[in-house]
Design a protein around this motif. Sequence first.
Motif, PDB file in Angstrom:
ATOM      1  N   VAL A  20      -3.545  11.070  -2.852  1.00  0.00           N
ATOM      2  CA  VAL A  20      -4.294  10.007  -1.749  1.00  0.00           C
ATOM      3  C   VAL A  20      -5.542   9.641  -2.113  1.00  0.00           C
ATOM      4  CG1 VAL A  20      -5.361   9.981   0.466  1.00  0.00           C
ATOM      5  CG2 VAL A  20      -3.224  11.296   0.311  1.00  0.00           C
ATOM      6  N   GLY A  21      -6.460  10.311  -2.681  1.00  0.00           N
ATOM      7  CA  GLY A  21      -7.628  10.020  -3.420  1.00  0.00           C
ATOM      8  C   GLY A  21      -7.606   8.947  -4.539  1.00  0.00           C
ATOM      9  N   ALA A  22      -6.402   9.194  -5.190  1.00  0.00           N
ATOM     10  CA  ALA A  22      -6.019   8.307  -6.271  1.00  0.00           C
ATOM     11  C   ALA A  22      -5.851   6.617  -5.796  1.00  0.00           C
ATOM     12  CB  ALA A  22      -5.138   8.819  -7.290  1.00  0.00           C
ATOM     13  N   TYR A  23      -5.493   6.666  -4.576  1.00  0.00           N
ATOM     14  CA  TYR A  23      -5.114   5.390  -4.108  1.00  0.00           C
ATOM     15  C   TYR A  23      -6.463   4.373  -4.050  1.00  0.00           C
ATOM     16  CZ  TYR A  23      -4.087   1.631  -0.834  1.00  0.00           C
ATOM     17  OH  TYR A  23      -3.632   0.404  -0.276  1.00  0.00           O
ATOM     18  N   ASN A  24      -7.468   5.272  -4.149  1.00  0.00           N
ATOM     19  CA  ASN A  24      -8.835   4.351  -4.044  1.00  0.00           C
ATOM     20  C   ASN A  24      -9.279   4.400  -5.515  1.00  0.00           C
ATOM     21  OD1 ASN A  24     -11.906   4.611  -3.628  1.00  0.00           O
ATOM     22  ND2 ASN A  24     -11.375   2.966  -2.625  1.00  0.00           N
ATOM     23  N   ALA A  25      -9.450   5.730  -6.234  1.00  0.00           N
ATOM     24  CA  ALA A  25     -10.259   6.011  -7.395  1.00  0.00           C
ATOM     25  C   ALA A  25      -9.352   6.325  -8.624  1.00  0.00           C
ATOM     26  CB  ALA A  25     -11.114   7.203  -7.066  1.00  0.00           C
ATOM     27  N   GLY A  26      -8.044   6.216  -8.541  1.00  0.00           N
ATOM     28  CA  GLY A  26      -7.504   6.230  -9.894  1.00  0.00           C
ATOM     29  C   GLY A  26      -7.444   8.197 -10.024  1.00  0.00           C
TER      30      GLY A  26
ATOM     31  N   LYS B  92     -12.799  12.377  -4.408  1.00  0.00           N
ATOM     32  CA  LYS B  92     -13.260  13.485  -3.541  1.00  0.00           C
ATOM     33  C   LYS B  92     -13.711  12.894  -2.338  1.00  0.00           C
ATOM     34  CE  LYS B  92     -13.497  17.414  -6.604  1.00  0.00           C
ATOM     35  NZ  LYS B  92     -14.502  18.551  -7.283  1.00  0.00           N
ATOM     36  N   ILE B  93     -14.723  11.978  -2.585  1.00  0.00           N
ATOM     37  CA  ILE B  93     -15.270  11.501  -1.445  1.00  0.00           C
ATOM     38  C   ILE B  93     -14.385  10.492  -0.648  1.00  0.00           C
ATOM     39  CG2 ILE B  93     -16.933   9.424  -0.816  1.00  0.00           C
ATOM     40  CD1 ILE B  93     -18.458  10.402  -3.350  1.00  0.00           C
ATOM     41  N   TYR B  94     -13.292   9.779  -1.128  1.00  0.00           N
ATOM     42  CA  TYR B  94     -12.281   8.901  -0.765  1.00  0.00           C
ATOM     43  C   TYR B  94     -11.453  10.075   0.145  1.00  0.00           C
ATOM     44  CZ  TYR B  94      -8.812   5.399   0.147  1.00  0.00           C
ATOM     45  OH  TYR B  94      -8.009   4.748   0.831  1.00  0.00           O
ATOM     46  N   ILE B  95     -11.079  10.937  -0.575  1.00  0.00           N
ATOM     47  CA  ILE B  95     -10.328  12.164   0.382  1.00  0.00           C
ATOM     48  C   ILE B  95     -10.766  12.471   1.728  1.00  0.00           C
ATOM     49  CG2 ILE B  95      -9.347  14.341   0.248  1.00  0.00           C
ATOM     50  CD1 ILE B  95      -9.068  14.004  -2.694  1.00  0.00           C
ATOM     51  N   GLN B  96     -12.312  12.760   1.576  1.00  0.00           N
ATOM     52  CA  GLN B  96     -12.929  13.272   2.760  1.00  0.00           C
ATOM     53  C   GLN B  96     -12.961  11.912   3.848  1.00  0.00           C
ATOM     54  OE1 GLN B  96     -14.368  16.349   3.131  1.00  0.00           O
ATOM     55  NE2 GLN B  96     -13.994  15.669   5.222  1.00  0.00           N
TER      56      GLN B  96
ATOM     57  N   GLY C  37       0.712  -1.136  -0.013  1.00  0.00           N
ATOM     58  CA  GLY C  37       0.048   0.065  -0.177  1.00  0.00           C
ATOM     59  C   GLY C  37       0.848   1.438   0.065  1.00  0.00           C
ATOM     60  N   ALA C  38       1.878   1.050   0.668  1.00  0.00           N
ATOM     61  CA  ALA C  38       3.119   2.381   0.696  1.00  0.00           C
ATOM     62  C   ALA C  38       3.597   2.497  -0.748  1.00  0.00           C
ATOM     63  CB  ALA C  38       3.950   2.342   1.922  1.00  0.00           C
ATOM     64  N   TRP C  39       3.777   1.306  -1.281  1.00  0.00           N
ATOM     65  CA  TRP C  39       4.499   1.674  -2.532  1.00  0.00           C
ATOM     66  C   TRP C  39       3.452   2.236  -3.476  1.00  0.00           C
ATOM     67  CZ3 TRP C  39       2.955  -0.451  -7.409  1.00  0.00           C
ATOM     68  CH2 TRP C  39       4.056  -0.076  -8.250  1.00  0.00           C
ATOM     69  N   VAL C  40       2.052   1.717  -3.603  1.00  0.00           N
ATOM     70  CA  VAL C  40       1.164   2.397  -4.303  1.00  0.00           C
ATOM     71  C   VAL C  40       1.043   3.811  -4.193  1.00  0.00           C
ATOM     72  CG1 VAL C  40      -1.219   2.421  -4.958  1.00  0.00           C
ATOM     73  CG2 VAL C  40      -0.114   0.114  -4.642  1.00  0.00           C
ATOM     74  N   LEU C  41       0.865   4.116  -2.944  1.00  0.00           N
ATOM     75  CA  LEU C  41       0.835   5.643  -2.297  1.00  0.00           C
ATOM     76  C   LEU C  41       1.920   6.275  -3.072  1.00  0.00           C
ATOM     77  CD1 LEU C  41      -1.236   7.775  -1.393  1.00  0.00           C
ATOM     78  CD2 LEU C  41      -0.242   7.095   0.842  1.00  0.00           C
ATOM     79  N   SER C  42       3.304   5.839  -2.451  1.00  0.00           N
ATOM     80  CA  SER C  42       4.388   6.640  -3.051  1.00  0.00           C
ATOM     81  C   SER C  42       4.413   6.835  -4.337  1.00  0.00           C
ATOM     82  CB  SER C  42       5.680   5.891  -2.303  1.00  0.00           C
ATOM     83  OG  SER C  42       5.821   4.878  -3.158  1.00  0.00           O
TER      84      SER C  42
ATOM     85  N   ALA D 294       4.830  10.233  -6.546  1.00  0.00           N
ATOM     86  CA  ALA D 294       5.897  10.606  -7.382  1.00  0.00           C
ATOM     87  C   ALA D 294       5.111  11.144  -8.588  1.00  0.00           C
ATOM     88  CB  ALA D 294       6.748   9.275  -7.505  1.00  0.00           C
ATOM     89  N   SER D 295       4.369  10.443  -9.260  1.00  0.00           N
ATOM     90  CA  SER D 295       3.671  10.837 -10.649  1.00  0.00           C
ATOM     91  C   SER D 295       2.971  12.133 -10.425  1.00  0.00           C
ATOM     92  CB  SER D 295       2.868   9.713 -11.049  1.00  0.00           C
ATOM     93  OG  SER D 295       1.756   9.642 -10.112  1.00  0.00           O
ATOM     94  N   HIS D 296       2.182  12.738  -9.324  1.00  0.00           N
ATOM     95  CA  HIS D 296       1.077  13.602  -9.470  1.00  0.00           C
ATOM     96  C   HIS D 296       1.395  14.585  -8.101  1.00  0.00           C
ATOM     97  CE1 HIS D 296      -0.701  10.853 -12.096  1.00  0.00           C
ATOM     98  NE2 HIS D 296      -1.304  12.146 -12.483  1.00  0.00           N
ATOM     99  N   GLY D 297       2.717  14.517  -7.152  1.00  0.00           N
ATOM    100  CA  GLY D 297       2.653  15.215  -6.160  1.00  0.00           C
ATOM    101  C   GLY D 297       2.292  14.879  -4.781  1.00  0.00           C
ATOM    102  N   TYR D 298       2.686  15.126  -3.871  1.00  0.00           N
ATOM    103  CA  TYR D 298       2.623  14.617  -2.446  1.00  0.00           C
ATOM    104  C   TYR D 298       1.269  15.713  -1.879  1.00  0.00           C
ATOM    105  CZ  TYR D 298       3.360  12.817   2.158  1.00  0.00           C
ATOM    106  OH  TYR D 298       3.619  12.041   3.080  1.00  0.00           O
ATOM    107  N   ASN D 299       0.166  15.255  -2.430  1.00  0.00           N
ATOM    108  CA  ASN D 299      -1.075  15.997  -2.152  1.00  0.00           C
ATOM    109  C   ASN D 299      -2.333  15.252  -1.815  1.00  0.00           C
ATOM    110  OD1 ASN D 299      -2.342  15.160  -4.844  1.00  0.00           O
ATOM    111  ND2 ASN D 299      -0.493  16.606  -5.547  1.00  0.00           N
ATOM    112  N   TRP D 300      -3.383  15.935  -1.431  1.00  0.00           N
ATOM    113  CA  TRP D 300      -4.608  14.840  -1.317  1.00  0.00           C
ATOM    114  C   TRP D 300      -5.177  14.390  -2.469  1.00  0.00           C
ATOM    115  CZ3 TRP D 300      -5.365  13.007   3.436  1.00  0.00           C
ATOM    116  CH2 TRP D 300      -5.042  13.823   4.390  1.00  0.00           C
ATOM    117  N   ASN D 301      -5.096  14.968  -3.511  1.00  0.00           N
ATOM    118  CA  ASN D 301      -5.459  14.192  -5.023  1.00  0.00           C
ATOM    119  C   ASN D 301      -4.922  12.897  -5.087  1.00  0.00           C
ATOM    120  OD1 ASN D 301      -7.130  14.680  -7.101  1.00  0.00           O
ATOM    121  ND2 ASN D 301      -5.512  14.640  -8.426  1.00  0.00           N
TER     122      ASN D 301
END
Length: 147
Positions: free
Chosen positions: A115-121, A131-135, A97-102, A106-113
């Motif tokens: 984080v949201g892409a972890y679940n929704a791409g 946005k729902i996942y981020i919340q 999971g940490a690998w996926v998030l990192s 790396a590809s889109h910046g260290y931001n909440w977007n």
Amino acid sequence: MRKLTLLCGLLPSVSMAFCFDEAGAYYNVSPDLLRSIAQVESSLNPNAYNENRDQYGNVKSRDFGLMQINSSWFSRLAEFNVNESNIYDPCFNVSLGAWVLSANFASHGYNWNSVGAYNAGFSKRTENARKIYIQKVQNVYFSQHVK
């Protein structure tokens, strides 16, 4: 005897905490953020399993373990020898999971977007789900940090 019972009850939490700390340090990701994602994804259940189905009820993909690692990642995670047996190992799962998030960071910046892409791409069509996942993750993350 009561102390031993209490200690045994705490050990899984202690060892799981180590997993988040270790993976976070290795991938330069906040362990608290990883814990928050695991809470949202699986309610911290290392045996969590989910099937994602299309509109006809056919299984499109499966999610495994604490971090709900999606089977669509398996080909990209081949170097780690991921399979349906070892994916449930809590520390291995958190590390994946940490690998996926990192990779998202790396590809889109260290931001909440990211984080949201972890679940929704990152696609435009999944923006609302992101946005729902981020919340959800923020609610858990910030509730841990407000004392």
